[in-house]
Design a protein around this motif. Structure first.
Motif, PDB file in Angstrom:
ATOM      1  N   LEU A 469       0.863  -1.185   0.000  1.00  0.00           N
ATOM      2  CA  LEU A 469       0.000   0.000   0.000  1.00  0.00           C
ATOM      3  C   LEU A 469       0.895   1.228   0.000  1.00  0.00           C
ATOM      4  O   LEU A 469       1.600   1.495   0.972  1.00  0.00           O
ATOM      5  CB  LEU A 469      -0.920  -0.003   1.213  1.00  0.00           C
ATOM      6  N   HIS A 470       0.866   1.967  -1.090  1.00  0.00           N
ATOM      7  CA  HIS A 470       1.720   3.141  -1.265  1.00  0.00           C
ATOM      8  C   HIS A 470       0.923   4.421  -1.001  1.00  0.00           C
ATOM      9  O   HIS A 470      -0.255   4.515  -1.323  1.00  0.00           O
ATOM     10  CB  HIS A 470       2.266   3.180  -2.694  1.00  0.00           C
ATOM     11  N   ALA A 471       1.605   5.417  -0.423  1.00  0.00           N
ATOM     12  CA  ALA A 471       1.003   6.739  -0.242  1.00  0.00           C
ATOM     13  C   ALA A 471       2.102   7.783  -0.240  1.00  0.00           C
ATOM     14  O   ALA A 471       3.252   7.499   0.108  1.00  0.00           O
ATOM     15  CB  ALA A 471       0.201   6.798   1.048  1.00  0.00           C
ATOM     16  N   TYR A 472       1.738   8.987  -0.625  1.00  0.00           N
ATOM     17  CA  TYR A 472       2.672  10.120  -0.574  1.00  0.00           C
ATOM     18  C   TYR A 472       2.089  11.237   0.293  1.00  0.00           C
ATOM     19  O   TYR A 472       2.649  11.614   1.294  1.00  0.00           O
ATOM     20  CB  TYR A 472       2.994  10.615  -1.983  1.00  0.00           C
ATOM     21  N   GLY A 473       0.974  11.795  -0.119  1.00  0.00           N
ATOM     22  CA  GLY A 473       0.236  12.719   0.737  1.00  0.00           C
ATOM     23  C   GLY A 473       0.973  13.988   1.102  1.00  0.00           C
ATOM     24  O   GLY A 473       0.906  14.426   2.250  1.00  0.00           O
ATOM     25  N   GLY A 474       1.660  14.610   0.134  1.00  0.00           N
ATOM     26  CA  GLY A 474       2.370  15.834   0.438  1.00  0.00           C
ATOM     27  C   GLY A 474       2.487  16.766  -0.744  1.00  0.00           C
ATOM     28  O   GLY A 474       2.403  16.358  -1.905  1.00  0.00           O
ATOM     29  N   PHE A 475       2.648  18.059  -0.450  1.00  0.00           N
ATOM     30  CA  PHE A 475       2.995  19.087  -1.429  1.00  0.00           C
ATOM     31  C   PHE A 475       1.994  19.220  -2.573  1.00  0.00           C
ATOM     32  O   PHE A 475       2.319  19.760  -3.626  1.00  0.00           O
ATOM     33  CB  PHE A 475       4.394  18.818  -1.992  1.00  0.00           C
ATOM     34  N   VAL A 499      -2.720   2.076  -4.075  1.00  0.00           N
ATOM     35  CA  VAL A 499      -2.348   3.477  -3.881  1.00  0.00           C
ATOM     36  C   VAL A 499      -3.464   4.165  -3.120  1.00  0.00           C
ATOM     37  O   VAL A 499      -4.629   4.133  -3.548  1.00  0.00           O
ATOM     38  CB  VAL A 499      -2.112   4.192  -5.225  1.00  0.00           C
ATOM     39  N   ALA A 500      -3.126   4.769  -1.988  1.00  0.00           N
ATOM     40  CA  ALA A 500      -4.099   5.535  -1.206  1.00  0.00           C
ATOM     41  C   ALA A 500      -3.980   7.004  -1.585  1.00  0.00           C
ATOM     42  O   ALA A 500      -2.918   7.605  -1.420  1.00  0.00           O
ATOM     43  CB  ALA A 500      -3.840   5.349   0.289  1.00  0.00           C
ATOM     44  N   HIS A 501      -5.045   7.586  -2.101  1.00  0.00           N
ATOM     45  CA  HIS A 501      -5.046   8.983  -2.545  1.00  0.00           C
ATOM     46  C   HIS A 501      -5.373   9.892  -1.348  1.00  0.00           C
ATOM     47  O   HIS A 501      -6.411  10.566  -1.317  1.00  0.00           O
ATOM     48  CB  HIS A 501      -6.058   9.170  -3.671  1.00  0.00           C
ATOM     49  N   ARG A 543      -3.783  -8.670   7.488  1.00  0.00           N
ATOM     50  CA  ARG A 543      -2.824  -7.748   8.111  1.00  0.00           C
ATOM     51  C   ARG A 543      -1.405  -8.266   7.968  1.00  0.00           C
ATOM     52  O   ARG A 543      -0.469  -7.493   7.775  1.00  0.00           O
ATOM     53  CB  ARG A 543      -3.163  -7.524   9.579  1.00  0.00           C
ATOM     54  N   GLY A 544      -1.245  -9.566   8.030  1.00  0.00           N
ATOM     55  CA  GLY A 544       0.070 -10.148   7.873  1.00  0.00           C
ATOM     56  C   GLY A 544       0.593 -10.093   6.452  1.00  0.00           C
ATOM     57  O   GLY A 544       1.770 -10.377   6.207  1.00  0.00           O
ATOM     58  N   GLN A 545      -0.281  -9.730   5.504  1.00  0.00           N
ATOM     59  CA  GLN A 545       0.127  -9.623   4.103  1.00  0.00           C
ATOM     60  C   GLN A 545       0.267  -8.174   3.639  1.00  0.00           C
ATOM     61  O   GLN A 545       0.495  -7.924   2.464  1.00  0.00           O
ATOM     62  CB  GLN A 545      -0.900 -10.320   3.201  1.00  0.00           C
ATOM     63  N   LEU A 546       0.138  -7.215   4.546  1.00  0.00           N
ATOM     64  CA  LEU A 546       0.116  -5.798   4.163  1.00  0.00           C
ATOM     65  C   LEU A 546       1.438  -5.120   4.508  1.00  0.00           C
ATOM     66  O   LEU A 546       1.934  -5.215   5.633  1.00  0.00           O
ATOM     67  CB  LEU A 546      -1.032  -5.082   4.872  1.00  0.00           C
ATOM     68  N   CYS A 547       2.002  -4.416   3.508  1.00  0.00           N
ATOM     69  CA  CYS A 547       3.221  -3.625   3.700  1.00  0.00           C
ATOM     70  C   CYS A 547       2.949  -2.195   3.251  1.00  0.00           C
ATOM     71  O   CYS A 547       2.525  -1.969   2.106  1.00  0.00           O
ATOM     72  CB  CYS A 547       4.376  -4.216   2.889  1.00  0.00           C
ATOM     73  N   LEU A 548       3.182  -1.222   4.117  1.00  0.00           N
ATOM     74  CA  LEU A 548       3.081   0.189   3.749  1.00  0.00           C
ATOM     75  C   LEU A 548       4.376   0.616   3.079  1.00  0.00           C
ATOM     76  O   LEU A 548       5.467   0.177   3.455  1.00  0.00           O
ATOM     77  CB  LEU A 548       2.832   1.061   4.970  1.00  0.00           C
ATOM     78  N   SER A 549       4.264   1.510   2.091  1.00  0.00           N
ATOM     79  CA  SER A 549       5.456   1.960   1.371  1.00  0.00           C
ATOM     80  C   SER A 549       5.313   3.423   0.997  1.00  0.00           C
ATOM     81  O   SER A 549       4.272   3.851   0.481  1.00  0.00           O
ATOM     82  CB  SER A 549       5.669   1.123   0.098  1.00  0.00           C
ATOM     83  N   GLY A 550       6.371   4.192   1.252  1.00  0.00           N
ATOM     84  CA  GLY A 550       6.380   5.599   0.873  1.00  0.00           C
ATOM     85  C   GLY A 550       7.789   6.146   0.898  1.00  0.00           C
ATOM     86  O   GLY A 550       8.653   5.640   1.617  1.00  0.00           O
ATOM     87  N   GLY A 551       8.025   7.192   0.105  1.00  0.00           N
ATOM     88  CA  GLY A 551       9.337   7.810   0.057  1.00  0.00           C
ATOM     89  C   GLY A 551       9.259   9.292   0.332  1.00  0.00           C
ATOM     90  O   GLY A 551       8.259   9.951   0.017  1.00  0.00           O
TER      91      GLY A 551
END
Length: 697
Positions: A469-475, A499-501, A543-551
């Motif tokens: 699950l990717h998110a950025y949420g900035g700028f 992708v979480a908007h 839940r055991g299969q979920l990885c959050l990802s962001g840079g």
């Protein structure tokens, strides 16, 4: 505000760890790992060596590491062109050849090509080509390079005929705009300095190889602190100067007619100054000024004006705002007698491209695209055509050319390569299924979540699968669905990608951004938590299969979400993250980001920052049951500064949380050699696979 602060260890006791406690607005704020802000100390170097050994030992156990690296390498093994720039009979473009580490700058004429500049020839082996711009007649090219990932470099003027520099380089530039003058009697260009090279920031005029030597002339000094200057020339006559105020939605804009005056002293007239708006101008073939603007339109509209009277009171709207899509880019193609206005909008990550009559905005046609993907960088050519980038989740970014009147753009260049004709070299891209759902955040706001999976004979949503699950949420930056070899390799391995908007990004326009910025940043964190919960509740993953990802700012977001809800997921990938929000203004480009996050000098901002600051949440005891974390840090990072992941890793280790730090030297936040990019991506996703149960099939 009362500050009581101990600084880093002085050079005399360099390397001795010092635990620091600050007093901010009457509150004690411990900072036991302040010593890790010094990248060159003996203690920091020794500590980093230990973390590197830990990472290498762990990475050697990840089953998918080599397979992912091989697949990513195959997916990026294609020629990758930049948009072409035409100067008379010459065409300039960069191309990263399949298997090459860096793009090379080429000049093309009559079907023949010649390498003009290759960063791989730099003796250091650490150079990157950051930007380039040919002169109006094509006789020179201004080339910007930097080393070691710092993005701070120099600007060199090369002779197109020889490829050799014609003078000493201009130092102190960072992704500078370069605007060449036309018919100036001598080669000259405007450029910007952003890094306080000599204490002044703004727009400068440089005369190439001037005899006698003349220092560069300051044309426009920045009128406010923490602004980013910009410069452009529209046609041969109009100089445009801008100042972007940090990361907010404000850009001051000026324009000057330089056809009847000295280029050193242009008479700049304000287009808008002090308005809470940002605008981008384009000159059409018939001499009219078109502006994409947020003035009166959070999702942007297009107005037209006379460049001699450019104030907003004299604007006329030609393309209105669309309440459901953000107007990303535009240009005017065609000829003075038959111009066409091209507009691209993004609707939840997917681009739309339309052609309009520039006189009244009437839609002429919707232009067909190769798929549901991303269009970017519309650039009009001197022959009336328009070049653009297109990419989607399964299709590598390519250059396309659109000619007025066409119903779809065509690939550029038209000459076929081996990858175009050899099926083994360019296999058909896999079919990817996209599904958008919505989750309900804590305050009731419905937040879109887009999920990708490989299409197959059976319903891909039948059972849970390892999911990133990717998110950025900035700028105010929207998430756009372009090509990512990393994402595609993950899907091909059997995983899902979401992708979480979230608020703070630009998916819902300016208001969506501001509702998740500053003191409201915690809303972006809560949006991400809601997105993770919805994926689990919807059966996409456990839940055991979920990885959050962001840079970067997304790294801050995923770490803050894990600190708020340690049970949310099994793993977190935070690449070059912000983590210490009490110190972010003192690290990297942090001083430019107070409009996005707030400032520690304001007590209410400080309270909001500390409430979600990942580093301080861990220090306050919120690391219990923390998911496994992979942090990445880049020693040459001049944006977020590698002190952030270093300190976060130390805090998590001190609290007993499972954490690894992947740390690289001689690279930064921006572009890097292809091999290093592949290794980074493969390591990160092999970590996610090992932690979420995605194994070789």
């Amino acid at each position: 505000m009362a500050f009581s602060r101990q600084d880093l260890a002085r050079p005399g006791d360099r390397g001795a760890p010092v635990s620091v406690v600050d007093t901010l607005h009457g509150r004690t704020v411990p900072d036991p790992y302040r010593w890790l802000e010094d990248p060159g100390s003996t203690a920091t170097r020794k500590w980093l060596d230990e973390r590197s050994r830990e990472f290498s030992d762990a990475a050697a156990t990840w089953p998918l590491r080599e397979r992912l690296a091989t697949r990513i390498r195959q997916l990026v093994s294609a020629d990758l062109w930049s948009l072409p720039v035409r100067r008379g009979p010459l065409v300039f473009a960069t191309r990263r050849d399949a298997g090459a580490e860096h793009p090379r700058l080429l000049v093309l004429r009559d079907g023949r090509e010649r390498v003009l500049f290759d960063p791989a020839t730099d003796p250091s082996g650490l150079a990157t080509l950051d930007a380039w711009e040919p002169s109006p007649d094509g006789s020179y090219v201004a080339v910007q390079t930097s080393r070691g990932g710092t993005e701070r470099g120099e600007l060199r003027v090369l002779s197109t005929a020889s490829g050799l520099p014609v003078e000493e380089p201009v130092p102190g530039v960072r992704y500078s705009n370069v605007a060449w003058l036309r018919d100036a009697g001598e080669a000259a260009f405007y450029y910007v300095r952003r890094d306080d090279h000599d204490g002044r920031r703004g727009v400068w005029l440089h005369r190439v190889n001037a005899r006698p030597h003349r220092p560069d002339a300051l044309v426009h000094a920045c009128t406010a602190t923490r602004t980013v200057p910009g410069v452009r020339l529209l046609g041969e006559r109009w100089l445009v100067v801008s100042e972007s105020h940090g990361t907010g939605h404000r850009t001051d804009l000026w324009i000057a007619d330089i056809s009847d005056g000295s280029p050193e002293r242009p008479s700049l007239a304000a287009v808008h100054v002090g308005e809470d708006a940002e605008s981008e101008p384009v000159l059409s073939p018939d001499g009219r000024l078109y502006l994409r603007t947020t003035l009166g339109a959070p999702r942007r509209r297009i107005c037209v004006a006379d460049p001699a009277t450019p104030e907003p009171a004299d604007w006329r709207e030609v393309i209105p705002e669309d309440s459901g899509a953000t107007l990303d880019g535009f240009t005017v193609g065609g000829t003075a007698g038959a111009p066409e206005l091209l507009v691209t909008r993004t609707r939840l990550g997917v681009s739309e491209l339309t052609a309009h009559d520039p006189r009244d905005g009437r839609t002429l046609r919707r232009i067909g695209l190769p798929g549901e993907g991303m269009v970017s960088h519309l650039e009009a050519d001197s022959d009336g055509s328009v070049h653009l980038y297109y990419a989607d989740v399964a299709t590598q970014q390519g250059v396309f050319a659109y000619r007025p009147g066409d119903h779809q753009p065509r690939p550029w260049p038209e000459t076929k390569t081996a990858a175009d004709t050899d099926p083994a070299a360019a296999p058909d891209p896999p079919a990817v299924r996209r599904h958008t759902t919505r989750c309900r955040s804590l305050d009731g706001t419905r937040v879109p979540v887009t999920v990708f999976s490989l299409a197959s004979a059976h319903d891909p949503w039948d059972e849970p699968a390892p999911t990133i699950l990717h998110a950025y949420g900035g700028f105010g930056r929207p998430r756009q669905f372009g090509f990512s070899a990393t994402v595609l390799a993950w899907l091909l391995a059997g995983g899902r990608y979401a992708v979480a908007h979230v608020r703070g990004g630009g998916d819902g326009g300016r208001e969506w951004h501001l509702s998740g910025a500053g003191r409201n940043k915690i809303r972006a964190v809560r949006d991400l938590i809601a997105a993770g919960d919805s994926l689990v509740a919807g059966g996409y993953c456990t839940r055991g299969q979920l990885c959050l990802s962001g840079g970067s700012a997304g790294g801050l977001l995923v770490l803050a979400a894990a600190a708020q809800r340690p049970d949310l997921c099994a793993a977190v990938i935070a690449s070059a993250p912000l983590t210490d929000m009490a110190r972010f203004e003192k690290l990297g480009l942090g001083p430019m980001w107070t409009r996005e996050f707030g400032t520690v000098s304001d007590p209410e901002d400080f309270a909001a920052l500390l409430a979600y600051s990942p580093y301080h949440r861990v220090l306050d005891g919120h690391a219990c049951r923390y998911p496994a974390v992979l942090l990445t840090g880049f020693h040459g990072d001049t944006r977020t500064d590698a002190a952030h992941p270093r300190k976060m890793c130390a805090a998590l280790r001190g609290a007993g949380a499972p954490v690894l730090l992947r740390y690289e030297y001689d690279v930064g936040h921006g572009p890097r050699a292809v091999t290093r990019a592949i290794d980074l991506a493969a390591d990160a996703h092999a970590f996610a696979a090992a932690r979420t149960g995605l194994y070789p099939r």
